[in-house]
Design a protein around this motif. Structure first.
Motif, PDB file in Angstrom:
ATOM      1  N   TYR A   1      32.031  37.978   0.774  1.00  0.00           N
ATOM      2  CA  TYR A   1      31.096  39.161   0.946  1.00  0.00           C
ATOM      3  C   TYR A   1      31.431  40.481   0.394  1.00  0.00           C
ATOM      4  CZ  TYR A   1      29.036  35.555   3.767  1.00  0.00           C
ATOM      5  OH  TYR A   1      28.507  34.246   4.339  1.00  0.00           O
TER       6      TYR A   1
ATOM      7  N   VAL B   1      27.509  51.326   4.385  1.00  0.00           N
ATOM      8  CA  VAL B   1      27.994  50.252   3.826  1.00  0.00           C
ATOM      9  C   VAL B   1      26.816  49.357   3.212  1.00  0.00           C
ATOM     10  CG1 VAL B   1      29.260  48.120   4.228  1.00  0.00           C
ATOM     11  CG2 VAL B   1      29.901  50.105   5.567  1.00  0.00           C
ATOM     12  N   GLN B   2      26.712  49.073   1.833  1.00  0.00           N
ATOM     13  CA  GLN B   2      25.819  48.319   1.289  1.00  0.00           C
ATOM     14  C   GLN B   2      26.421  46.874   0.690  1.00  0.00           C
ATOM     15  OE1 GLN B   2      22.510  49.725   0.589  1.00  0.00           O
ATOM     16  NE2 GLN B   2      23.557  51.164   1.809  1.00  0.00           N
ATOM     17  N   SER B   3      25.637  45.654   1.171  1.00  0.00           N
ATOM     18  CA  SER B   3      26.095  44.309   0.779  1.00  0.00           C
ATOM     19  C   SER B   3      24.779  43.485   1.039  1.00  0.00           C
ATOM     20  CB  SER B   3      27.183  44.077   1.897  1.00  0.00           C
ATOM     21  OG  SER B   3      27.691  42.886   1.588  1.00  0.00           O
TER      22      SER B   3
ATOM     23  N   SER C   1      23.657  48.995   8.264  1.00  0.00           N
ATOM     24  CA  SER C   1      25.065  49.183   8.105  1.00  0.00           C
ATOM     25  C   SER C   1      25.597  50.385   8.078  1.00  0.00           C
ATOM     26  CB  SER C   1      25.636  48.345   7.010  1.00  0.00           C
ATOM     27  OG  SER C   1      25.479  47.030   7.337  1.00  0.00           O
TER      28      SER C   1
ATOM     29  N   TYR D   1      31.317  44.456  -0.478  1.00  0.00           N
ATOM     30  CA  TYR D   1      30.517  45.421  -0.023  1.00  0.00           C
ATOM     31  C   TYR D   1      30.783  46.801  -0.860  1.00  0.00           C
ATOM     32  CZ  TYR D   1      34.504  46.578   2.923  1.00  0.00           C
ATOM     33  OH  TYR D   1      35.744  46.575   3.321  1.00  0.00           O
TER      34      TYR D   1
END
Length: 172
Positions: A152, A70-72, A123, A154
């Motif tokens: 947010y 997960v990229q955020s 993540s 993601y």
């Protein structure tokens, strides 16, 4: 007296608007998926109501290997359960243990995930072996623990690798 107590609780519950926990999409076969949560700590406080945690479904074969990245802008926690979350009145899931859906009473058996208290930096959940064939539920949500509300976004990359026994080994 107990009956009066239960009736008061039921009438209170009926008057409270509870947001629903729903499956956003199916990620069977893997790929890139976009999502949004509205809290940076929904996964930590096990808040499945509203949009604190997103749920994704996955149909897998026994022995499949699951990896999730997960990229955020915030860290995310990831939990994987054998079983399916229903579209219900909302419930408190447990990010590192089994849960029971309050509407269908189906069990969600915890299979694995990132650290249950604080998410792991990056993540990521790598190389989780899915022992049983069937439907799984993936829960993802913010794990910063500060309780900031916001938007947010993601990007979640899911990889499902099937491990099959080569026929040559079977013949030997």
């Amino acid at each position: 007296m107990k009956l009066l107590k239960y009736l008061l609780i039921i009438s209170f519950m009926a008057s409270v608007s509870v947001a629903q926990a729903t499956i956003i999409d199916d990620v069977s076969g893997g790929g890139g998926f976009d999502g949004t949560v509205d809290s940076d700590n929904g996964w930590i406080i096990e808040n499945a109501t509203g949009n604190g945690v997103n749920f994704w479904s996955l149909t897998a074969n026994a022995g499949d290997i699951l990896s999730i990245d997960v990229q955020s802008a915030i860290d995310f926690g990831i939990s994987v359960y054998f079983g399916l979350v229903s579209d219900d009145i909302g419930f408190a899931f447990n990010n590192d243990d089994d849960f029971v859906d309050p509407v269908t009473f189906n069990n969600g058996t915890y299979v694995g995930g990132t650290n249950g208290i604080f998410g792991e930096i990056g993540s990521q959940l790598a190389d989780l072996v899915l022992v049983d064939a069937g439907v799984y539920t993936i829960a993802v949500g913010g794990d910063l623990g500060f309780g900031q509300q916001g938007h947010y976004d993601y990007q979640m990359n899911v990889s499902v690798t099937s491990v099959s026994t080569p026929t040559s080994i079977a013949l030997i």
